[in-house]
Structure formats: C-alpha cells, structure tokens
Scaffold this active site. Structure first.
Site, PDB file in Angstrom:
ATOM      1  N   HIS A  69       0.840  -1.186   0.000  1.00 36.45           N
ATOM      2  CA  HIS A  69       0.000   0.000   0.000  1.00 36.45           C
ATOM      3  C   HIS A  69       0.879   1.242   0.000  1.00 36.45           C
ATOM      4  O   HIS A  69       2.074   1.160   0.267  1.00 36.45           O
ATOM      5  CB  HIS A  69      -0.913   0.011   1.228  1.00 36.45           C
ATOM      6  CG  HIS A  69      -0.163   0.020   2.516  1.00 36.45           C
ATOM      7  ND1 HIS A  69       0.382  -1.126   3.056  1.00 36.45           N
ATOM      8  CD2 HIS A  69       0.158   1.015   3.363  1.00 36.45           C
ATOM      9  CE1 HIS A  69       0.999  -0.833   4.185  1.00 36.45           C
ATOM     10  NE2 HIS A  69       0.888   0.477   4.389  1.00 36.45           N
ATOM     11  N   CYS A  70       0.262   2.359  -0.308  1.00 35.32           N
ATOM     12  CA  CYS A  70       0.983   3.636  -0.293  1.00 35.32           C
ATOM     13  C   CYS A  70      -0.031   4.771  -0.240  1.00 35.32           C
ATOM     14  O   CYS A  70      -1.216   4.567  -0.459  1.00 35.32           O
ATOM     15  CB  CYS A  70       1.879   3.772  -1.521  1.00 35.32           C
ATOM     16  SG  CYS A  70       0.996   3.817  -3.097  1.00 35.32           S
TER      17      CYS A  70
END
Length: 95
Positions: A69-70
């Site tokens: 994720h980011c």
C-alpha cells in the site's frame, strides 16, 4: 467502509505468474490505474510510491500474505485491489 463497494472488478487478478516483489509491485500499479479514482495518476508514480513504502518496512506477513500500500498526494478516497500470485514470492516479511 463497505469494501465490496470500492473493489473494482478491473483491479482484481488471480493466479498471476510473477516471480519477485518488484514484478508484483509493478503489476499492482498496472491494475491500480484501471480504477477511475487513479486514472489521472501515472503508473510509474504509483509503482515508485509502493516501492518507497516497502523500503520503510515490508508489508508482508505470515502465511504468504502481503498488503502492499501507499499514500498518493491528491487521492481523495480509498482504492482497493486484489492480486494472487500462483506460486507465492518472497516479500521480505519478518516471519
């Protein structure tokens, strides 16, 4: 949050034959830009953001599960995708 409502069919891929973490992150970026919320984002920027997040610490954990994720500046909502890799890969988790 209703996860089923934010999961786009075009952001799902199963049994993909990838062999390393880099190829997984690139594939995730390729899937991500298919989501209407990310259509204005560059695939390379998404990949780089995923890679930068991994450098902070692996998003992998036990039982061959990782949740890459980011955060993306300018993204106003949550985006979800699902990817399964045929043979699993080493993600650098602590397990």
């Amino acid at each position: 949050m209703n996860l089923a409502a934010i999961l786009q069919e075009e952001c799902i891929a199963v049994h993909v034959g990838l062999t390393d973490k880099e190829s997984v992150l690139k594939y995730i970026a390729r899937l991500a830009v298919k989501n209407p919320l990310l259509s204005e984002f560059d695939e390379k920027k998404i990949y780089q953001s995923l890679l930068d997040r991994e450098k902070l610490g692996s998003t992998g954990f036990s039982n061959q599960i990782a949740i890459p994720h980011c955060a993306l500046s300018g993204l106003k909502d949550f985006v979800l995708g699902i990817l399964t890799v045929t043979d699993g890969i080493e993600f650098g988790s602590l397990d």
